[in-house]
Design an enzyme around this catalytic site. Structure first.
Site, mmCIF file in Angstrom:
data_model
loop_
_atom_site.group_PDB
_atom_site.id
_atom_site.type_symbol
_atom_site.label_atom_id
_atom_site.label_comp_id
_atom_site.label_asym_id
_atom_site.label_seq_id
_atom_site.Cartn_x
_atom_site.Cartn_y
_atom_site.Cartn_z
ATOM 1 C CB SER A 136 -0.893 0.005 1.234
ATOM 2 O OG SER A 136 -1.601 1.217 1.310
ATOM 3 C CE1 TYR A 149 -3.748 -2.100 5.709
ATOM 4 C CE2 TYR A 149 -3.265 0.118 4.949
ATOM 5 C CZ TYR A 149 -3.674 -1.173 4.676
ATOM 6 O OH TYR A 149 -3.991 -1.536 3.397
HETATM 7 N N1 LIG Z 1 -9.021 -0.924 -0.374
HETATM 8 C C1 LIG Z 1 -7.983 -0.111 -0.438
HETATM 9 O O1 LIG Z 1 -8.127 1.107 -0.612
HETATM 10 C C2 LIG Z 1 -6.596 -0.668 -0.361
HETATM 11 C C3 LIG Z 1 -5.556 0.197 -0.660
HETATM 12 C C4 LIG Z 1 -4.272 -0.290 -0.650
HETATM 13 C C5 LIG Z 1 -4.033 -1.606 -0.334
HETATM 14 N N2 LIG Z 1 -5.063 -2.435 -0.001
HETATM 15 C C6 LIG Z 1 -4.739 -3.818 0.286
HETATM 16 O O2 LIG Z 1 -5.373 -4.637 -0.677
HETATM 17 C C7 LIG Z 1 -5.545 -5.947 -0.156
HETATM 18 C C8 LIG Z 1 -6.992 -6.381 -0.396
HETATM 19 O O3 LIG Z 1 -7.846 -5.610 0.404
HETATM 20 P P1 LIG Z 1 -9.332 -5.190 0.066
HETATM 21 O O4 LIG Z 1 -9.336 -3.748 -0.163
HETATM 22 O O5 LIG Z 1 -9.862 -6.073 -0.966
HETATM 23 O O6 LIG Z 1 -10.037 -5.364 1.462
HETATM 24 P P2 LIG Z 1 -10.696 -6.604 2.205
HETATM 25 O O7 LIG Z 1 -11.898 -7.036 1.492
HETATM 26 O O8 LIG Z 1 -10.811 -6.199 3.619
HETATM 27 O O9 LIG Z 1 -9.600 -7.754 2.045
HETATM 28 C C9 LIG Z 1 -8.694 -8.154 3.010
HETATM 29 C C10 LIG Z 1 -8.736 -9.657 3.050
HETATM 30 O O10 LIG Z 1 -7.715 -10.153 3.923
HETATM 31 C C11 LIG Z 1 -8.226 -11.289 4.542
HETATM 32 N N3 LIG Z 1 -7.538 -11.615 5.786
HETATM 33 C C12 LIG Z 1 -7.242 -10.776 6.798
HETATM 34 N N4 LIG Z 1 -6.619 -11.469 7.754
HETATM 35 C C13 LIG Z 1 -6.540 -12.749 7.337
HETATM 36 C C14 LIG Z 1 -5.993 -13.940 7.905
HETATM 37 N N5 LIG Z 1 -5.426 -13.953 9.101
HETATM 38 N N6 LIG Z 1 -6.085 -15.072 7.199
HETATM 39 C C15 LIG Z 1 -6.663 -15.098 5.986
HETATM 40 N N7 LIG Z 1 -7.187 -14.013 5.415
HETATM 41 C C16 LIG Z 1 -7.113 -12.854 6.085
HETATM 42 C C17 LIG Z 1 -9.661 -10.951 4.825
HETATM 43 O O11 LIG Z 1 -10.356 -12.165 4.994
HETATM 44 P P3 LIG Z 1 -11.733 -12.286 5.830
HETATM 45 O O12 LIG Z 1 -12.810 -12.080 4.836
HETATM 46 O O13 LIG Z 1 -11.691 -13.688 6.363
HETATM 47 O O14 LIG Z 1 -11.703 -11.254 6.906
HETATM 48 C C18 LIG Z 1 -10.055 -10.168 3.590
HETATM 49 O O15 LIG Z 1 -10.634 -11.016 2.614
HETATM 50 C C19 LIG Z 1 -5.148 -5.848 1.319
HETATM 51 O O16 LIG Z 1 -3.821 -6.274 1.440
HETATM 52 C C20 LIG Z 1 -5.233 -4.376 1.586
HETATM 53 O O17 LIG Z 1 -4.398 -4.000 2.657
HETATM 54 C C21 LIG Z 1 -6.338 -1.975 -0.025
#
Ligand SMILES: NC(=O)c1ccc[n+]([C@@H]2O[C@H](COP(=O)([O-])OP(=O)(O)OC[C@H]3O[C@@H](n4cnc5c(N)ncnc54)[C@H](OP(=O)(O)O)[C@@H]3O)[C@@H](O)[C@H]2O)c1
Ligand SMILES: Cc1cc2nc3c(=O)[nH]c(=O)nc-3n(C[C@H](O)[C@H](O)[C@H](O)COP(=O)(O)OP(=O)(O)OC[C@H]3O[C@@H](n4cnc5c(N)ncnc54)[C@H](O)[C@@H]3O)c2cc1C
Lengths: 244, 440
Positions: A136, A149
């Site tokens: 990120s 984070y």
């Molecule tokens: N959205 C943004 O603006 C943004 C920006 C930059 C980077 N990111 C990064 O992009 C990636 C995807 O995020 P997203 O935006 O799609 O949000 P999200 O839907 O919250 O995805 C995060 C995922 O990580 C999983 N997770 C967390 N802890 C875990 C564990 N211990 N074991 C297995 N799975 C686990 C969650 O699973 P559960 O469903 O089981 O909780 C969830 O599906 C993440 O790395 C996030 O930090 C997001």
């Protein structure tokens, strides 16, 4: 020519699913790994049906499963691994609750780094593979509003950079993705500038292309490279007084 | 968030939620009144509720396909276009499709949409094997002709007011190619156009496009296109090699908010005359790809912006066979008299229809669009009266402005629909701008 399977760690995330669909559309079999993986049956069926590829579910908890043993239990070693795991947590809570802060640090740094490192060793031994880490821009400079984070993402970014450096000269690719804001469950309800916010499908398209082109680091929306250039170059004396 | 239908009128500030699972949907249903929204292709306020507009497009997974029966099981948020993308390459096409592929299955069911083949095949309903509907109590009920038949009947055509459609099993038709054999016929007036549509009864698809600015002898001047799914054998060599694939098409995007003056009598007249002449010149048989044949307007993304920020209104009525000719003549006279031309005036022949609250009835359906302004709103009221005088009714998926009284005068089925709504807490749980306007 059969295409190598793509494993999505964090298969329930909006971004992870979008990435899975994109690779499936390009003809790759898909492995979705998540906590409570059986809850993803509809998504699995959809990917298989729409794109005519094999799609499987794999139970995975990044904070509990030991990487080597977990990978050994997979039916086959994927060609591409995408780590979409992340946990933002609530920053004010993380400031006072060390248990939560530790989960944020471990979920964004320790767990993703260790599993990708374990795959890296197998990919080097096999002589092929791509490792994709979703980090990120929050890791480019620690901000008061989300540095727990952000610092974990900073660690992950540095880890990926080091891994890439170590593996250069091998056929194994290491791709760091800094998506900027993405409209997903993680950011639902936040007020995000539309100009800076990408849709999950756009992130997925950028990643699939970057894997094909063997890129190292990508921002999804080019404007973010500029934004972060400015933010990382602000003198600390100025930066520490900002409220970003 | 501002929510508008395809006509961009009315526009309302609504809270929008987007459940990803049945449980998340249930949480919304237990949280108070709402309306389901598909892809927003209904023209007016059918999919608007300021308190909670539930965007169903995240529930968009295809779940199973049975090639024996041609049966696809999918969630309600799947787009018809996605079904085509996935299944046309395998030799399947939707049995019934509206004039845009950008509709969800839920929206197609809720409006019980019809295509250019209603006469032969009926509405979307004919190919729905079952639906799963979430009620006000959060329970999901499987509905079919055999199971919960009443809920099945009223949900098809019920415009989201009987519950939220979660999943469905629909049947697809086998096709040998992605091409349509099109026959174009130019008709100099309404009588000839209607004769051609009557004569076209063995054609799979039939539609007439009317130049609605013509008056006098040439009133109702039309271009009729008949279509059939081309067999592999009949295709010219170049197309026969890979018959289920068509060349990719370029998409144009309408720039944000064309100024309102681009739509005026003059430009419409020029457009219509050109279209007719092009058609008359091109009369004859041709092979047209499925996208161009069924969805000519989809080639211009956001074409609804053409009418400017004020938006536009669609008018679509169905008239029973016996009075159709007379009713259509009265309408065309009113339209050309008011000099309110429309880019798209479409006439279709409808076949028999069984349903509790769906739009089609055996006869003719006329669809017209107008920019929203005081003059066209007056004309629309006049068209309402002509429809009622000829025993016709109105299509709720196109409506954005009729009154509750107009609806009641056109449709005796309203009482039974209201009784259905009063049952099981539906009328308190599923509410749209349209249901409030029409006191449904
Ligand atoms: N959205 C943004 O603006 C943004 C920006 C930059 C980077 N990111 C990064 O992009 C990636 C995807 O995020 P997203 O935006 O799609 O949000 P999200 O839907 O919250 O995805 C995060 C995922 O990580 C999983 N997770 C967390 N802890 C875990 C564990 N211990 N074991 C297995 N799975 C686990 C969650 O699973 P559960 O469903 O089981 O909780 C969830 O599906 C993440 O790395 C996030 O930090 C997001
Ligand atoms: C260019 C164009 C051409 C068209 N041509 C035709 C045509 O030829 N024939 C025809 O019949 N129609 C036609 N239509 C109308 C269109 O097919 C219908 O309005 C259809 O309902 C739109 O589907 P949607 O997914 O966009 O639904 P929306 O517009 O979002 O919603 C329409 C209605 O369906 C309800 N709904 C949506 N999803 C659900 C759900 N999951 N559960 C319960 N209720 C739900 C909503 O509450 C609302 O009442 C056309 C529209 C356009 C823009």
């Amino acid at each position: 020519m059969t295409k190598p399977p793509v494993l999505i760690l964090g298969g329930r995330s909006d971004m992870g699913l979008a990435i899975a669909r994109r690779f499936a559309a390009a003809g790759h079999p898909i492995q979705l790994a998540a906590r409570g993986a059986q809850g993803l049956e509809a998504d699995r069926a959809d990917i298989a049906l729409r794109h005519g590829v094999a799609a499987t579910l794999h139970e995975y908890d990044a904070l509990k499963d030991a990487p080597d043993a977990w990978i050994d239990a997979l039916p086959n070693l994927p060609g591409v691994v995408v780590c979409a795991i992340g946990y933002m947590g609530d920053q004010p809570t993380s400031e006072v609750d060390q248990v939560q802060a530790a989960i944020v640090l471990r979920s964004n740094f320790e767990a993703p780094a260790l599993i990708l490192a374990a795959f890296a060793n197998r990919f080097v031994a096999r002589g092929s593979g791509a490792l994709v880490g979703i980090s990120s821009v929050a890791g480019d400079r620690g901000r008061g509003s989300n540095y727990v984070y952000g610092s974990a993402k900073a660690g992950f970014t540095a880890f990926l950079s080091g891994l890439r450096n170590r593996l250069s000269g091998t056929p194994v690719q290491v791709l760091t993705v800094k998506p900027g804001f993405v409209a997903t469950r993680m950011t639902e309800g936040m007020k995000l500038s539309p100009a800076l916010t990408a849709q999950p499908a756009a992130v997925a398209a950028a990643i699939e292309k970057a894997v094909r082109r063997k890129r190292d680091v990508i921002y999804v929306k080019p404007v973010w490279a500029l934004v972060m250039l400015i933010i990382t170059h602000l003198p600390e004396a100025v930066f520490k007084r900002t409220r970003l | 968030m501002n929510v508008e239908g395809w006509g961009r009128f009315p526009r309302r500030d609504c809270r929008v939620t987007g459940p990803r699972s049945e449980d998340e949907l249930r949480a919304q249903v237990s949280g108070g009144p709402l309306i389901a929204r598909g892809n927003g292709r209904a023209y007016g306020d059918s999919a608007q509720n300021p308190a909670n507009t539930v965007d169903m497009r995240r529930l968009n997974r295809m779940l199973a396909f049975d090639p024996e029966a041609g049966q696809l099981t999918a969630e309600a948020g799947v787009l018809l276009g996605d079904v085509i993308d996935a299944f046309l390459p395998r030799g399947w096409f939707p049995w019934v499709t509206p004039g845009t592929k950008y509709v969800t299955l839920g929206g197609a069911i809720a409006a019980d949409v019809h295509g250019k083949n209603h006469r032969r095949n009926g509405s979307f309903r004919s190919f729905v094997d079952w639906i799963d509907v979430m009620g006000a109590d959060g329970q999901v009920r499987r509905c079919s002709r055999a199971e919960n038949p009443e809920l099945f009947d009223f949900t098809l055509g019920g415009m989201g007011l009987t519950g939220v459609i979660l999943r469905t099993a629909i049947r697809l038709r086998p096709v040998e190619s992605a091409w349509i054999r099109q026959t174009a016929i130019a008709a100099p007036d309404l009588a000839t156009a209607m004769e051609a549509l009557e004569a076209g009864s063995d054609a799979a698809y039939a539609v007439a496009w009317i130049d609605c600015l013509c008056t006098g002898k040439s009133m109702g001047r039309s271009l009729i296109t008949l279509g059939e799914h081309a067999t592999r054998a009949e295709l010219p060599d170049a197309k026969r090699a890979d018959p289920l694939r068509t060349p990719p098409k370029r998409k144009l995007t309408m720039p944000l908010d064309a100024p309102s003056f681009t739509i005026n009598g003059l430009s419409v007249r020029a457009f219509n005359a050109l279209y007719y002449r092009k058609g008359a010149w091109a009369s004859g048989v041709d092979y047209v790809d499925w996208d161009t044949y069924f969805y000519p307007l989809d080639a211009i993304l956001h074409w609804n912006r053409m009418y400017g920020r004020k938006g536009f209104a669609q008018f679509q009525c169905a008239l029973p066979l016996a009075s159709a000719r007379e009713g259509l003549e009265a309408m065309l006279r009113a339209i050309s008299g008011a000099r309110q031309g429309s880019f798209l005036t479409v006439l279709k022949r409808l076949g028999p229809q069984e349903s509790a609250f769906s739009f089609p009835m055996e006869g003719y359906t006329l669809a017209i669009d107008f920019p929203v302004n005081p003059k066209s709103l007056r004309l629309l009221t006049e068209l309402d009266a002509i429809t009622i005088a000829h025993g016709g009714r109105f299509y709720l998926a196109k409506d954005s402005r009729m009154t509750a009284e107009t609806l009641r005068r056109s449709d005796p089925r309203v009482d039974r629909f209201l009784a259905m709504r009063a049952d099981a807490g539906r009328s308190g749980a599923f509410i749209s701008g349209q249901s409030e306007r029409l006191s449904l």
